[in-house]
Write a protein that holds these residues in place. Structure first.
Motif, PDB file in Angstrom:
ATOM      1  N   THR A  90       0.672  -1.304   0.024  1.00 28.38           N
ATOM      2  CA  THR A  90       0.035  -0.090  -0.155  1.00 28.38           C
ATOM      3  C   THR A  90       0.830   1.298   0.068  1.00 28.38           C
ATOM      4  O   THR A  90       0.267   2.210  -0.192  1.00 28.38           O
ATOM      5  N   HIS A  91       2.055   1.064   0.217  1.00 29.75           N
ATOM      6  CA  HIS A  91       2.779   2.336   0.072  1.00 29.75           C
ATOM      7  C   HIS A  91       4.310   1.940  -0.636  1.00 29.75           C
ATOM      8  O   HIS A  91       5.035   2.978  -0.672  1.00 29.75           O
ATOM      9  N   GLU A  92       4.723   1.048  -0.921  1.00 29.93           N
ATOM     10  CA  GLU A  92       5.961   0.660  -1.672  1.00 29.93           C
ATOM     11  C   GLU A  92       5.831   1.006  -2.984  1.00 29.93           C
ATOM     12  O   GLU A  92       5.346   0.611  -3.830  1.00 29.93           O
ATOM     13  N   ASP A  93       6.635   2.027  -3.542  1.00 34.70           N
ATOM     14  CA  ASP A  93       6.595   2.495  -4.688  1.00 34.70           C
ATOM     15  C   ASP A  93       6.982   1.614  -5.748  1.00 34.70           C
ATOM     16  O   ASP A  93       6.553   1.539  -6.939  1.00 34.70           O
ATOM     17  N   ASP A  94       7.984   0.682  -5.338  1.00 36.88           N
ATOM     18  CA  ASP A  94       8.400  -0.387  -6.253  1.00 36.88           C
ATOM     19  C   ASP A  94       7.227  -1.530  -6.790  1.00 36.88           C
ATOM     20  O   ASP A  94       7.442  -1.895  -7.605  1.00 36.88           O
ATOM     21  N   PHE A 137      16.918  -2.994 -12.189  1.00 37.36           N
ATOM     22  CA  PHE A 137      16.946  -2.496 -10.422  1.00 37.36           C
ATOM     23  C   PHE A 137      15.590  -2.375 -10.130  1.00 37.36           C
ATOM     24  O   PHE A 137      15.275  -2.326  -8.987  1.00 37.36           O
ATOM     25  N   GLY A 138      14.533  -2.793 -10.879  1.00 36.31           N
ATOM     26  CA  GLY A 138      13.156  -2.917 -10.525  1.00 36.31           C
ATOM     27  C   GLY A 138      12.390  -1.819  -9.956  1.00 36.31           C
ATOM     28  O   GLY A 138      11.742  -1.668  -8.898  1.00 36.31           O
ATOM     29  N   ILE A 139      12.722  -0.592 -10.859  1.00 36.03           N
ATOM     30  CA  ILE A 139      12.028   0.570 -10.196  1.00 36.03           C
ATOM     31  C   ILE A 139      11.107   1.299 -11.129  1.00 36.03           C
ATOM     32  O   ILE A 139      11.020   1.079 -12.453  1.00 36.03           O
ATOM     33  N   SER A 140      10.019   1.715 -10.470  1.00 34.35           N
ATOM     34  CA  SER A 140       8.771   1.893 -11.244  1.00 34.35           C
ATOM     35  C   SER A 140       8.841   3.320 -11.494  1.00 34.35           C
ATOM     36  O   SER A 140       9.465   4.305 -10.938  1.00 34.35           O
TER      37      SER A 140
END
Length: 297
Positions: free
Chosen positions: A134-138, A148-151
């Motif tokens: 609910t809060h993790e940007d990734d 690196f799995g970055i959104s």
């Protein structure tokens, strides 16, 4: 050889807060842990918080860091900054404050300060029993950097919070683009989008009156202030909250007090205070007035 400040080297060579906080079942005390990063990607941080439940004050904190000099020093700086603060006060600590506390970090190591900020948020949300997704940007938004799995949500956030203007700066802060490089064009597009949003949200108070050859700032009228607040909420805040299943509605403006109604997931979530301060109040202070205080009704 990285050009580290004396403070960075001091905290790296002599960290005082490394280790683990064990939950011994003390009455009125709760221990929470926040994890960010990945050993496979080169940096990982686990932050332990010992919190007094009736006041939500952080009475102790420890960290376990796998990473470089900057990662360890940033973790130590984070602990020194948050000890003695309440959880809500700690949530206001930014990666800029961590870097400033260290006397600065090399640009290519700024991601270490961002990692500290994210570990703190993860620990506090875990303390409050909020699922990571609910809060993790990734875990949200469109995946931009597969290395690196970055959104896109995380990239946009770090651009806004740190006023980044180039893809190279984004790589320094969150590593996105530092692998194969195929996402650099997408990062440039996100930067352009953020800059366009900033331009459209330029406060009316920036307009200048020419008096005797001097520039004077023209203050916002009450109507202009309300209109600008509504514009920022609609264009910059609501899209982020809606993506998380929440929403916000402007209820009233009394001077510098902005009253809002949190809806959906935001209204029922125990992290609503963080939503008010991080997602709404900080944005309105940047775009409208540094004196604004946001309250939920």
């Amino acid at each position: 050889m990285w050009d580290y400040t004396d403070k960075v080297l001091e905290l790296f060579y002599n960290p005082q807060h490394q280790g683990v906080i064990e939950d011994k079942g003390e009455p009125g005390i709760k221990v929470a842990v926040g994890d960010v990063g990945s050993i496979a990607c080169g940096d990982a941080l686990r932050l332990h918080l010992k919190v007094e439940e009736n006041t939500e004050k952080i009475i102790d904190a420890r960290f376990q860091t796998f990473g470089c000099t900057s990662a360890i020093a940033s973790s130590e700086a984070l602990v020194e900054l948050i000890k003695g603060k309440t959880l809500d006060e700690a949530l206001k600590v930014t990666n800029k404050e961590i870097a400033n506390y260290l006397g600065g970090l090399p640009e290519a190591k700024m991601h270490c300060s961002v990692m500290g900020q994210e570990a703190l948020e993860a620990a506090i949300y875990n303390y409050r029993g909020i699922p990571l997704d609910t809060h993790e940007d990734d875990d949200e938004g469109v995946l931009v950097c597969t290395c690196f799995g970055i959104s896109d949500a995380k990239i946009k956030r770090v651009i806004i919070e740190n006023n980044l203007t180039t893809a190279e700066e984004v790589t320094n802060y969150v590593k996105a683009g530092g692998g194969c490089g195929s996402c650099l064009a997408s990062i440039d597009d996100i930067i352009a989008s953020v800059q366009k949003e900033k331009a459209s949200a330029t406060p009316v108070s920036n307009s200048l009156n020419q008096t005797n050859g001097k520039s004077a700032v023209k203050p916002l009228t009450p109507v202009q202030k309300i209109a600008l607040i509504q514009k920022v909420l609609d264009e910059e805040v609501r899209p982020v909250l809606i993506a998380d299943g929440g929403d916000v509605e402007l209820f009233d403006v009394e001077g510098d007090r902005v009253k809002v109604i949190l809806q959906g997931a935001c209204g029922s979530c125990s992290s609503s205070t963080a939503t008010l301060k991080i997602a709404i109040e900080s944005r309105l202070r940047d775009r409208v007035s540094k004196d604004l205080v946001v309250e939920a009704v």
